[in-house]
Design a protein around this motif. Structure first.
Motif, PDB file in Angstrom:
ATOM      1  N   ILE A 162      13.021  -2.516   3.884  1.00 41.12           N
ATOM      2  CA  ILE A 162      12.619  -2.190   2.511  1.00 41.12           C
ATOM      3  C   ILE A 162      12.476  -3.475   1.696  1.00 41.12           C
ATOM      4  N   ALA A 163      11.343  -3.598   1.015  1.00 40.29           N
ATOM      5  CA  ALA A 163      11.092  -4.751   0.146  1.00 40.29           C
ATOM      6  C   ALA A 163      11.095  -4.314  -1.305  1.00 40.29           C
ATOM      7  N   LEU A 164      11.794  -5.067  -2.137  1.00 42.70           N
ATOM      8  CA  LEU A 164      11.734  -4.884  -3.585  1.00 42.70           C
ATOM      9  C   LEU A 164      10.624  -5.783  -4.102  1.00 42.70           C
ATOM     10  N   ILE A 165       9.677  -5.213  -4.859  1.00 46.60           N
ATOM     11  CA  ILE A 165       8.558  -5.995  -5.373  1.00 46.60           C
ATOM     12  C   ILE A 165       8.489  -5.880  -6.890  1.00 46.60           C
ATOM     13  N   ARG A 166       7.910  -6.908  -7.511  1.00 44.49           N
ATOM     14  CA  ARG A 166       7.752  -6.948  -8.970  1.00 44.49           C
ATOM     15  C   ARG A 166       6.289  -7.241  -9.286  1.00 44.49           C
TER      16      ARG A 166
ATOM     17  N   CYS B 172      10.663   5.002   2.420  1.00 45.28           N
ATOM     18  CA  CYS B 172       9.734   4.171   1.649  1.00 45.28           C
ATOM     19  C   CYS B 172       9.917   2.700   2.020  1.00 45.28           C
ATOM     20  N   ARG B 173       8.837   2.033   2.285  1.00 44.16           N
ATOM     21  CA  ARG B 173       8.914   0.604   2.618  1.00 44.16           C
ATOM     22  C   ARG B 173       8.979  -0.256   1.369  1.00 44.16           C
ATOM     23  N   TRP B 174       8.434   0.246   0.240  1.00 41.70           N
ATOM     24  CA  TRP B 174       8.306  -0.556  -0.974  1.00 41.70           C
ATOM     25  C   TRP B 174       9.070   0.076  -2.135  1.00 41.70           C
ATOM     26  N   VAL B 175       9.769  -0.770  -2.895  1.00 45.83           N
ATOM     27  CA  VAL B 175      10.392  -0.363  -4.154  1.00 45.83           C
ATOM     28  C   VAL B 175       9.845  -1.283  -5.227  1.00 45.83           C
ATOM     29  N   ALA B 176       9.171  -0.723  -6.235  1.00 46.03           N
ATOM     30  CA  ALA B 176       8.549  -1.540  -7.284  1.00 46.03           C
ATOM     31  C   ALA B 176       9.295  -1.374  -8.597  1.00 46.03           C
ATOM     32  N   THR B 177       9.623  -2.492  -9.230  1.00 43.55           N
ATOM     33  CA  THR B 177      10.222  -2.488 -10.560  1.00 43.55           C
ATOM     34  C   THR B 177       9.235  -3.104 -11.551  1.00 43.55           C
ATOM     35  N   ALA B 178       9.512  -2.930 -12.838  1.00 46.58           N
ATOM     36  CA  ALA B 178       8.538  -3.298 -13.878  1.00 46.58           C
ATOM     37  C   ALA B 178       8.889  -4.595 -14.597  1.00 46.58           C
ATOM     38  N   HIS B 179       9.635  -5.499 -13.960  1.00 45.95           N
ATOM     39  CA  HIS B 179       9.906  -6.796 -14.587  1.00 45.95           C
ATOM     40  C   HIS B 179       8.592  -7.538 -14.816  1.00 45.95           C
ATOM     41  N   HIS B 180       8.457  -8.157 -16.001  1.00 46.03           N
ATOM     42  CA  HIS B 180       7.196  -8.790 -16.366  1.00 46.03           C
ATOM     43  C   HIS B 180       7.405 -10.257 -16.726  1.00 46.03           C
TER      44      HIS B 180
ATOM     45  N   ARG C  58       0.855  -1.177   0.000  1.00 47.26           N
ATOM     46  CA  ARG C  58       0.000   0.000   0.000  1.00 47.26           C
ATOM     47  C   ARG C  58       0.897   1.235   0.000  1.00 47.26           C
ATOM     48  N   PRO C  59       0.541   2.257  -0.757  1.00 47.41           N
ATOM     49  CA  PRO C  59       1.405   3.438  -0.812  1.00 47.41           C
ATOM     50  C   PRO C  59       1.491   4.195   0.503  1.00 47.41           C
ATOM     51  N   ASP C  60       0.584   3.900   1.453  1.00 47.47           N
ATOM     52  CA  ASP C  60       0.627   4.583   2.748  1.00 47.47           C
ATOM     53  C   ASP C  60       1.985   4.408   3.423  1.00 47.47           C
ATOM     54  N   ASP C  61       2.659   3.280   3.144  1.00 48.67           N
ATOM     55  CA  ASP C  61       3.971   3.007   3.747  1.00 48.67           C
ATOM     56  C   ASP C  61       5.116   3.613   2.939  1.00 48.67           C
ATOM     57  N   GLY C  62       4.789   4.322   1.851  1.00 43.95           N
ATOM     58  CA  GLY C  62       5.821   4.887   0.987  1.00 43.95           C
ATOM     59  C   GLY C  62       6.167   3.925  -0.129  1.00 43.95           C
ATOM     60  N   LEU C  63       5.883   4.332  -1.364  1.00 44.14           N
ATOM     61  CA  LEU C  63       6.119   3.474  -2.540  1.00 44.14           C
ATOM     62  C   LEU C  63       7.032   4.200  -3.514  1.00 44.14           C
ATOM     63  N   LEU C  64       8.151   3.567  -3.819  1.00 40.15           N
ATOM     64  CA  LEU C  64       9.120   4.105  -4.771  1.00 40.15           C
ATOM     65  C   LEU C  64       9.019   3.309  -6.065  1.00 40.15           C
ATOM     66  N   LEU C  65       8.687   3.988  -7.173  1.00 44.88           N
ATOM     67  CA  LEU C  65       8.541   3.327  -8.465  1.00 44.88           C
ATOM     68  C   LEU C  65       9.804   3.546  -9.287  1.00 44.88           C
ATOM     69  N   ALA C  66      10.457   2.455  -9.697  1.00 43.55           N
ATOM     70  CA  ALA C  66      11.636   2.548 -10.562  1.00 43.55           C
ATOM     71  C   ALA C  66      11.153   2.745 -11.999  1.00 43.55           C
ATOM     72  N   VAL C  67      11.428   3.903 -12.575  1.00 41.06           N
ATOM     73  CA  VAL C  67      10.923   4.249 -13.904  1.00 41.06           C
ATOM     74  C   VAL C  67      12.102   4.597 -14.812  1.00 41.06           C
ATOM     75  N   SER C  68      12.322   3.777 -15.826  1.00 39.70           N
ATOM     76  CA  SER C  68      13.383   4.032 -16.794  1.00 39.70           C
ATOM     77  C   SER C  68      12.904   4.929 -17.923  1.00 39.70           C
TER      78      SER C  68
END
Length: 376
Positions: free
Chosen positions: A203-207, A161-169, A57-67
């Motif tokens: 910090i968790a890295l999520i995909r 930020c607790r979450w770092v999201a990358t766009a691996h598919h 949830r973004p309430d915990d701080g969400l960092l989006l990795a955007v190339s």
């Protein structure tokens, strides 16, 4: 002054390529959020389900990795549609690797403009030109990967930020599994990329796109009339991953199994089920064996090992590497077997390993460490 990218139609959104000629760039988000948020796509429902499963949830701080590429633009847009009232808790992160000259700068400019148009905070990092080549030790891709995750982890830590999201598919996942098989992977490599892993204790890295295909991403971009950047190095077949994507996988689909991607991903899920069982067994033994540990050095008490099974011992050592977040890209079966035999038989007493690691064994202790130059 940076050259403005040229825009051409791809049939699925628009791609931005740096042509060296000035041109007018349209807004990256051309359709108002209040309208597009009501238009559900398979991409949207999968993204929502992935975030729910991951507990993000973004309430915990969400960092989006955007190339600036198609995948990360879709991740950004899809995330905003899910939480249009949480823009103050979502941050865009972009690292300029300085590998493609003005093209890299144009990508950074595009991502900055994109973040501002969507009302998001932007954090940009810059790698000194030539630095990655200096740090690559033969693998520029690995040096870039290390720099990227270090930047994301440091930025998330600084911003809380607790979450770092990358766009691996899903297509990336199939490529990763096949690449690992070609290198002679073990069971862990068959699992491919995990949906989440720890960058640090906090910090968790999520995909969240790991079960979404490239075709679904492009369909989403087309429906939303979104623009994105094109990295021409993704077509450079000097890189192994690009040859797998552009030559090997298409050939397998054409000549052997048109659903080979699904088969590879199904294999990864089965491997993950088996891995969970082995990890539980290995963790118990590893806790008993660990004597001392730092970021770049561990000592194992060999008298505490309760197995003569080389396969389980290889798995224990692989789990250790994973827990330490040490690089495993060049660790082949022969390296894990070398470590296991040294622990079981005492031979060899010492040897060098990939990524600057070395082990040394005495009568009851094995030390595994990395030189300071390689750890930096």
């Amino acid at each position: 002054m940076l050259s403005q990218p040229r825009i051409h139609s791809t049939g699925a959104g628009k791609t931005l390529e740096n042509s060296g000629k000035p041109a007018t760039r349209p807004s990256a988000l051309k359709t108002p959020l209040h309208w597009i948020s009501t238009v559900l796509t398979r991409f949207s429902t999968q993204l929502r389900a992935a975030y729910d499963t991951l507990g993000c949830r973004p309430d915990d701080g969400l960092l989006l990795a955007v190339s600036g590429g198609a995948d990360s633009v879709a991740l950004l847009q899809g995330t905003l549609e899910l939480w249009p009232d949480r823009t103050h808790q979502i941050t865009v992160a972009h690292l300029n690797h300085s590998l493609r000259g003005s093209n890299s700068d144009a990508d950074a400019e595009f991502v900055t403009r994109l973040a501002r148009e969507t009302g998001l905070r932007i954090e940009c990092g810059l790698v000194r030109p030539g630095q990655l080549s200096d740090d690559s030790k033969g693998s520029l891709e690995e040096a870039a990967r290390r720099a990227r995750y270090a930047f994301l982890g440091d930025t998330a830590q600084r911003l809380g930020c607790r979450w770092v999201a990358t766009a691996h598919h899903a297509d990336d996942q199939a490529e990763t599994i096949l690449h690992n098989i070609l290198r002679g992977t073990g069971l862990r490599g068959l699992t491919g990329m995990r949906p989440s892993r720890r960058l640090s204790d906090d910090i968790a890295l999520i995909r969240p796109l790991l079960h979404t295909t490239r075709a679904e991403i492009l369909d989403f971009l087309q429906r939303r009339h979104l623009s994105f950047c094109h990295d021409h190095t993704n077509s450079d077949e000097r890189f192994t991953r690009n040859r797998i994507r552009r030559q090997l996988l298409p050939g397998l689909r054409r000549d052997f199994n048109e659903k080979v991607d699904r088969s590879l991903i199904r294999l990864s899920r089965q491997a993950n089920d088996a891995l969970e069982i082995l990890d539980a067994l290995a963790s118990e033994t590893l806790v008993r064996m660990l004597r001392e540990t730092t970021d770049d050095c561990i000592q194992l008490d060999l008298s505490a090992q309760d197995t003569e099974n080389a396969a389980l011992l290889r798995h224990i050592l692989s789990l250790l590497w994973q827990q330490k977040n040490w690089p495993r890209q060049k660790m082949a079966f022969r390296h894990w077997e070398l470590l296991a035999q040294a622990a079981l038989t005492g031979k060899p007493r010492a040897a060098d390993l990939p990524h600057g690691f070395r082990f040394e064994r005495d009568r009851t202790t094995m030390s595994i460490f990395r030189s300071p130059d390689d750890a930096a």
